[in-house]
Design a protein around this motif. Structure first.
Motif, PDB file in Angstrom:
ATOM      1  N   HIS A   1       0.771  -0.783  12.795  1.00 16.34           N
ATOM      2  CA  HIS A   1      -0.637  -1.147  12.787  1.00 16.34           C
ATOM      3  C   HIS A   1      -1.174  -1.341  14.200  1.00 16.34           C
ATOM      4  O   HIS A   1      -2.278  -0.889  14.505  1.00 16.34           O
TER       5      HIS A   1
ATOM      6  N   LYS B   1       5.897  -2.847  10.353  1.00 14.41           N
ATOM      7  CA  LYS B   1       4.507  -2.859   9.874  1.00 14.41           C
ATOM      8  C   LYS B   1       3.559  -3.249  11.008  1.00 14.41           C
ATOM      9  O   LYS B   1       2.525  -2.625  11.210  1.00 14.41           O
TER      10      LYS B   1
ATOM     11  N   LEU C   1       0.835  -1.203   0.000  1.00 15.71           N
ATOM     12  CA  LEU C   1       0.000   0.000   0.000  1.00 15.71           C
ATOM     13  C   LEU C   1       0.872   1.256   0.000  1.00 15.71           C
ATOM     14  O   LEU C   1       2.039   1.221   0.403  1.00 15.71           O
TER      15      LEU C   1
ATOM     16  N   THR D   1      -9.811   4.815  10.384  1.00 19.45           N
ATOM     17  CA  THR D   1      -9.765   3.431  10.858  1.00 19.45           C
ATOM     18  C   THR D   1      -9.681   2.419   9.721  1.00 19.45           C
ATOM     19  O   THR D   1      -9.392   1.251   9.970  1.00 19.45           O
ATOM     20  N   LYS D   2      -9.937   2.849   8.511  1.00 19.05           N
ATOM     21  CA  LYS D   2      -9.876   1.942   7.362  1.00 19.05           C
ATOM     22  C   LYS D   2      -8.552   2.137   6.620  1.00 19.05           C
ATOM     23  O   LYS D   2      -7.984   3.227   6.617  1.00 19.05           O
ATOM     24  N   CYS D   3      -8.063   1.057   5.995  1.00 18.85           N
ATOM     25  CA  CYS D   3      -6.757   1.081   5.316  1.00 18.85           C
ATOM     26  C   CYS D   3      -6.602   2.300   4.387  1.00 18.85           C
ATOM     27  O   CYS D   3      -5.627   3.026   4.468  1.00 18.85           O
ATOM     28  N   ALA D   4      -7.601   2.493   3.504  1.00 17.40           N
ATOM     29  CA  ALA D   4      -7.511   3.538   2.482  1.00 17.40           C
ATOM     30  C   ALA D   4      -7.601   4.967   3.070  1.00 17.40           C
ATOM     31  O   ALA D   4      -7.292   5.932   2.386  1.00 17.40           O
TER      32      ALA D   4
ATOM     33  N   LYS E   1      -3.407   1.861  14.596  1.00 19.84           N
ATOM     34  CA  LYS E   1      -4.769   1.403  14.334  1.00 19.84           C
ATOM     35  C   LYS E   1      -5.549   1.227  15.635  1.00 19.84           C
ATOM     36  O   LYS E   1      -6.715   1.614  15.722  1.00 19.84           O
TER      37      LYS E   1
ATOM     38  N   CYS F   1      -5.748   5.986   5.577  1.00 21.34           N
ATOM     39  CA  CYS F   1      -4.351   6.362   5.860  1.00 21.34           C
ATOM     40  C   CYS F   1      -3.481   6.147   4.629  1.00 21.34           C
ATOM     41  O   CYS F   1      -2.634   6.986   4.310  1.00 21.34           O
ATOM     42  N   HIS F   2      -3.671   5.017   3.969  1.00 25.43           N
ATOM     43  CA  HIS F   2      -2.862   4.684   2.806  1.00 25.43           C
ATOM     44  C   HIS F   2      -3.563   5.180   1.547  1.00 25.43           C
ATOM     45  O   HIS F   2      -4.193   4.417   0.812  1.00 25.43           O
TER      46      HIS F   2
ATOM     47  N   ALA G   1       1.705   6.034   4.500  1.00 19.77           N
ATOM     48  CA  ALA G   1       0.698   6.723   5.302  1.00 19.77           C
ATOM     49  C   ALA G   1       1.282   8.047   5.774  1.00 19.77           C
ATOM     50  O   ALA G   1       2.367   8.076   6.342  1.00 19.77           O
TER      51      ALA G   1
END
Length: 126
Positions: A99, A95, A44, A118-121, A103, A123-124, A47
């Protein structure tokens, strides 16, 4: 003449203290801003991370992330202890440390109604 010498000495001492207080050596190192958390080989995008947002606005203490630093004025990078590919001294991989720390904190704050990604996308971002 007798009054001049103490006055000069007093001024010299005052100048010394002013210089010592405002000199870069006496100041705490400013955190890099903005920062991009990029791990080599990551699937990904990096961040983004803002010390200002976390420390000044959210009031997260430096030790929340820099928990093993010997000198808080000179914090180490996370990857000094949390390596990319191997575990060192029982420290989780970078990593996993990011997280777990990031997270978990974001999810706890979101549950309290604080606006935190809170969702991957979130931050990334691509």
């Amino acid at each position: 003449m007798k009054r001049t010498l103490p006055a000069i000495a007093l001024c010299a001492v005052a100048v010394f203290f002013v210089v010592a207080i405002i000199s870069p050596a006496g100041a705490q190192k400013k955190a890099p801003e903005p920062l991009s958390l990029l791990l080599k080989g990551a699937k990904l995008p990096p961040a983004p991370f803002s010390h200002t947002t976390h420390v000044d606005k959210a009031k997260v203490g430096c030790s929340a992330c820099h928990h093993k630093d010997k000198d808080p004025k000179e914090p180490d990078k996370c990857t000094t202890c949390h390596l990319l590919k191997e575990v060192k001294d029982n420290a989780p991989l970078a990593k996993h440390a990011f997280h777990k720390n990031c997270k978990t904190c974001h999810e706890e704050n979101a549950a309290k109604g604080v606006n935190a990604p809170t969702k991957c996308a979130e931050c990334h971002k691509k």
